[in-house]
Scaffold this active site. Structure first.
Site, PDB file in Angstrom:
ATOM      1  N   ASP A   1       0.872  -1.156   0.000  1.00  0.00           N
ATOM      2  CA  ASP A   1       0.000   0.000   0.000  1.00  0.00           C
ATOM      3  C   ASP A   1       0.914   1.212   0.000  1.00  0.00           C
ATOM      4  OD1 ASP A   1      -2.471   1.213  -0.222  1.00  0.00           O
ATOM      5  OD2 ASP A   1      -2.834   1.283   1.928  1.00  0.00           O
ATOM      6  N   THR A   2       0.481   2.234  -0.703  1.00  0.00           N
ATOM      7  CA  THR A   2       1.286   3.428  -0.889  1.00  0.00           C
ATOM      8  C   THR A   2       0.441   4.648  -0.579  1.00  0.00           C
ATOM      9  OG1 THR A   2       2.686   2.412  -2.566  1.00  0.00           O
ATOM     10  CG2 THR A   2       2.544   4.811  -2.601  1.00  0.00           C
TER      11      THR A   2
ATOM     12  N   PHE B   1       1.386   7.101 -13.118  1.00  0.00           N
ATOM     13  CA  PHE B   1      -0.019   7.063 -12.743  1.00  0.00           C
ATOM     14  C   PHE B   1      -0.203   7.733 -11.393  1.00  0.00           C
ATOM     15  CE2 PHE B   1       1.933   3.293 -11.044  1.00  0.00           C
ATOM     16  CZ  PHE B   1       1.318   3.056  -9.824  1.00  0.00           C
ATOM     17  N   GLY B   2      -1.436   7.882 -10.987  1.00  0.00           N
ATOM     18  CA  GLY B   2      -1.733   8.461  -9.683  1.00  0.00           C
ATOM     19  C   GLY B   2      -1.254   9.900  -9.569  1.00  0.00           C
TER      20      GLY B   2
ATOM     21  N   ASP C   1       1.776  11.010  -9.817  1.00  0.00           N
ATOM     22  CA  ASP C   1       3.066  11.237 -10.490  1.00  0.00           C
ATOM     23  C   ASP C   1       3.183  12.604 -11.172  1.00  0.00           C
ATOM     24  OD1 ASP C   1       3.783   8.748  -9.582  1.00  0.00           O
ATOM     25  OD2 ASP C   1       3.862   7.803 -11.560  1.00  0.00           O
TER      26      ASP C   1
END
Length: 188
Positions: free
Chosen positions: A70-71, A144-145, A147
């Site tokens: 998890d990040t 993604f996310g 970034d």
């Protein structure tokens, strides 16, 4: 013989990123590879807790060695938010974050990844952190996310501008995955 592990994720971006970091060292199977199509709940209030929930679900239901991660993006001016809630609706959250920081000078942030490995019925934890800052506007098309809005320390481009190759060498996830890989090599 090459070790094989299940990476407990449905996120194809993460799967691709982790496979690229590990290279040929370890064979990664996806949830799809083991016919796991469950929507594994991520209801913990910490990164460690969510990673553990996912890894335990796979291990308990499929009796196979696995790891999960998890990040979270932790922003200093927001007392560590969005943190554990980063991945949920990332595009909308990215725009919300930029709005919340619109008039804030302290834009320090860090990405943190926690990996939980369950192997031979033992649990192991690996963590990676990269510090940096949030930019004013989205920049770049890679990744993604979050970034497009995060510049790692020592660089003047966002992760999305740096591209996957550089990101996969320096990122929070790369650090945690490299620790996982080093551990797996030590126990072969």
């Amino acid at each position: 013989m090459r070790r094989k592990l299940v990476f407990a994720t449905n996120n194809q971006h993460k799967l691709k990123e982790v496979s690229a970091i590990l290279g040929d060292e370890i064979g990664i199977m996806s949830l799809e590879d083991i016919n796991c199509y469950a929507d594994i709940p991520e209801t913990a209030d910490t990164l460690e807790g969510n990673a553990l929930l996912k890894a335990e679900f796979v291990h308990n239901n499929y009796n196979i060695d696995c790891f999960s991660d998890d990040t979270g993006l932790e922003v200093e001016a927001l007392d560590g938010a969005p943190g554990v809630y980063s991945a949920r609706n990332a595009e909308a959250n990215m725009l919300k974050l930029l709005h919340e920081l619109e008039h804030v000078k302290n834009r320090k942030a860090q990405f943190r990844t926690v990996i939980i490995l369950i192997m031979n019925n033992e649990k192991y934890v690996f963590e990676g952190i990269i510090r940096g800052e949030i930019v004013m506007d989205k920049r770049g098309i890679s990744g993604f996310g979050y970034d497009p809005i995060f510049i790692p320390e020592g660089y003047d481009q966002t992760f999305a501008e740096l591209g996957d190759n550089i990101k996969n060498e320096i990122s929070h996830r790369a650090q945690a995955v490299n620790k996982l890989c080093k551990f797996l090599k030590s126990v072969q």
